[in-house]
Write a protein that holds these residues in place. Structure first.
Motif, PDB file in Angstrom:
ATOM      1  N   GLU A  76       2.785  -2.822   3.827  1.00  0.00           N
ATOM      2  CA  GLU A  76       1.764  -3.710   3.321  1.00  0.00           C
ATOM      3  C   GLU A  76       0.501  -3.749   4.226  1.00  0.00           C
ATOM      4  O   GLU A  76       0.631  -3.572   5.291  1.00  0.00           O
ATOM      5  CB  GLU A  76       2.737  -5.031   3.155  1.00  0.00           C
ATOM      6  CG  GLU A  76       3.601  -5.038   2.209  1.00  0.00           C
ATOM      7  CD  GLU A  76       4.338  -6.313   1.836  1.00  0.00           C
ATOM      8  OE1 GLU A  76       3.392  -7.284   1.635  1.00  0.00           O
ATOM      9  OE2 GLU A  76       5.480  -6.720   1.653  1.00  0.00           O
ATOM     10  N   LYS A  77      -0.299  -4.011   3.662  1.00  0.00           N
ATOM     11  CA  LYS A  77      -1.632  -4.282   4.504  1.00  0.00           C
ATOM     12  C   LYS A  77      -1.586  -5.959   4.833  1.00  0.00           C
ATOM     13  O   LYS A  77      -1.561  -6.759   4.017  1.00  0.00           O
ATOM     14  CB  LYS A  77      -2.903  -3.856   3.714  1.00  0.00           C
ATOM     15  CG  LYS A  77      -4.163  -4.119   4.228  1.00  0.00           C
ATOM     16  CD  LYS A  77      -5.284  -3.500   3.175  1.00  0.00           C
ATOM     17  CE  LYS A  77      -6.695  -3.881   3.696  1.00  0.00           C
ATOM     18  NZ  LYS A  77      -7.796  -3.487   2.780  1.00  0.00           N
ATOM     19  N   ILE A  86       1.038  -1.004   0.054  1.00  0.00           N
ATOM     20  CA  ILE A  86       0.126   0.084   0.017  1.00  0.00           C
ATOM     21  C   ILE A  86       0.922   1.178  -0.011  1.00  0.00           C
ATOM     22  O   ILE A  86       0.339   2.315  -0.047  1.00  0.00           O
ATOM     23  CB  ILE A  86      -0.868   0.009   1.253  1.00  0.00           C
ATOM     24  CG1 ILE A  86      -0.202  -0.005   2.529  1.00  0.00           C
ATOM     25  CG2 ILE A  86      -1.892  -1.153   1.011  1.00  0.00           C
ATOM     26  CD1 ILE A  86      -0.992   0.134   3.865  1.00  0.00           C
ATOM     27  N   GLY A 118      -6.303   5.919   4.372  1.00  0.00           N
ATOM     28  CA  GLY A 118      -4.809   6.347   3.871  1.00  0.00           C
ATOM     29  C   GLY A 118      -4.114   7.534   4.346  1.00  0.00           C
ATOM     30  O   GLY A 118      -4.453   8.099   5.492  1.00  0.00           O
ATOM     31  N   TYR A 147      -3.463   0.321  11.338  1.00  0.00           N
ATOM     32  CA  TYR A 147      -3.789   0.688   9.810  1.00  0.00           C
ATOM     33  C   TYR A 147      -5.037   1.814   9.930  1.00  0.00           C
ATOM     34  O   TYR A 147      -6.083   1.654  10.555  1.00  0.00           O
ATOM     35  CB  TYR A 147      -4.341  -0.672   9.289  1.00  0.00           C
ATOM     36  CG  TYR A 147      -4.906  -0.546   7.931  1.00  0.00           C
ATOM     37  CD1 TYR A 147      -4.307  -0.408   6.825  1.00  0.00           C
ATOM     38  CD2 TYR A 147      -6.325  -0.431   7.686  1.00  0.00           C
ATOM     39  CE1 TYR A 147      -4.673  -0.220   5.259  1.00  0.00           C
ATOM     40  CE2 TYR A 147      -6.775  -0.250   6.424  1.00  0.00           C
ATOM     41  CZ  TYR A 147      -6.017  -0.170   5.290  1.00  0.00           C
ATOM     42  OH  TYR A 147      -6.411  -0.056   4.114  1.00  0.00           O
TER      43      TYR A 147
END
Length: 346
Positions: free
Chosen positions: A87-88, A78, A152, A148
């Motif tokens: 990374e997710k 990501i 974004g 997370y």
């Protein structure tokens, strides 16, 4: 979930992105799954009571997680930076985390563990910093697991509005993000003692819009606190062509705002870089930002996201703060406490 470990994600390059091969995703460490006899457990931080992770009652799952499970849980890249890639990761219970993998760690295992544990202990006490949940240091892979944020980064939101025609962030949301970043910096700069052996605790060192994660209520969380003291900046190298010769590097993309950031590890550099972020939030292209209050005369629609004269005045005052942060004389820049005071009077 297991099937994800055997699939290498592919993504077509977007406009302006380099076509150079990026470092391998952790998806591509398949030899760990097939050949690793002794799996490696993650080291988790159980004192992180305020993180999104703990609010979802999933701390026990992360505390028992291993490298093999992280490989299986990763669903794609990501984000990338000179420090590494993000990374997710989707856990079995449905909780989503971000895995930040470093390209090249700057310290040995014991010192890495000491530094990341200290950084996590300090940073996880602040609601305006992205919390570190766990880490792993193995021979071929080193990473940290963080909260997370599905909206974004600030950079994503700003570029999406500009390039894809999305609705621009309203001024009230931009100002809320600015206040959150300032509070995060204030927390860091107020750390006492300011250092722990070779680790500076009162400096962030990598403030930029791609390290500002935005929550659903438009508060912001500053990520990567202390990470520049864990890993080196690494540029991607050109790939070899079919003849075995190194391919010519592609034409570099146009300079971006992040390329004018200061890299000195100091509070004054943090303030300068905060000013750069403010300029981005205000939607000011570099060629329209001059170290003068005449900037409004250059473009009457500079603050096109503002609704009414009152919001334009507020944005103009934030621009004053941004320009003072970017003063070429580091001693002349305001402290974060002064900035917060200025923001409180807007």
């Amino acid at each position: 979930m297991l099937s994800r470990a055997f699939v290498k994600p592919k993504r077509s390059p977007q406009a302006g992105e380099s076509t150079l091969p990026s470092p391998a995703s952790i998806f591509e460490y398949e030899d760990f799954i097939f050949g690793l006899l002794d799996d490696i457990p993650l080291i988790s931080f159980n004192d992180n009571k305020n993180s999104n992770y703990y609010n979802n009652n999933s701390n026990s799952e992360l505390a028992q997680m291993t490298l093999r499970q992280v490989l299986r849980a990763s669903v794609g890249v990501i984000g990338e930076s000179p420090l590494g890639m993000t990374e997710k990761m989707v856990l079995l219970g449905g909780k989503i985390c971000a895995v930040k993998r470093f390209r090249r760690v700057a310290v040995r295992k014991r010192e890495f563990g000491r530094r990341i544990e200290r950084v996590a202990h300090v940073g996880n006490q602040c609601e305006y910093l992205v919390h570190v949940l766990a880490y792993l240091y193995a021979k071929r892979i080193k990473f940290v697991v963080c909260d997370y944020y599905p909206m974004g980064s600030l950079a994503d939101l700003l570029s999406g509005a500009r390039e894809q025609g999305h609705t621009a962030l309203e001024w009230k949301h931009r100002f809320k993000i600015i206040q959150s970043i300032a509070k995060a910096i204030s927390f860091i700069h107020s750390q006492n003692p300011p250092s722990d052996k070779n680790l500076q605790l009162n400096v962030h060192g990598n403030i930029k819009s791609s390290n500002v994660m935005v929550n659903i209520d438009f508060t912001a969380r500053l990520s990567d606190y202390g990470f520049v003291q864990l890993a080196d900046h690494v540029a991607s190298a050109p790939a070899d062509d079919d003849t075995g010769q190194q391919a010519e590097p592609p034409i570099p993309p146009p300079p971006q705002p992040e390329q004018v950031l200061e890299t000195t590890l100091s509070r004054e550099s943090d303030i300068y870089n905060f000013g750069v972020v403010l300029i981005e939030i205000l939607g000011c292209p570099n060629n329209k930002v001059v170290e003068s209050r005449k900037v409004k005369k250059i473009d009457d629609r500079l603050f096109e996201f503002c609704r009414g004269r009152s919001e334009e005045k507020q944005a103009s005052r934030v621009l004053d703060i941004a320009l003072s942060c970017r003063n070429s004389l580091s001693d002349a820049r305001p402290t974060i406490q002064q900035i917060i005071s200025y923001l409180g009077n807007i």
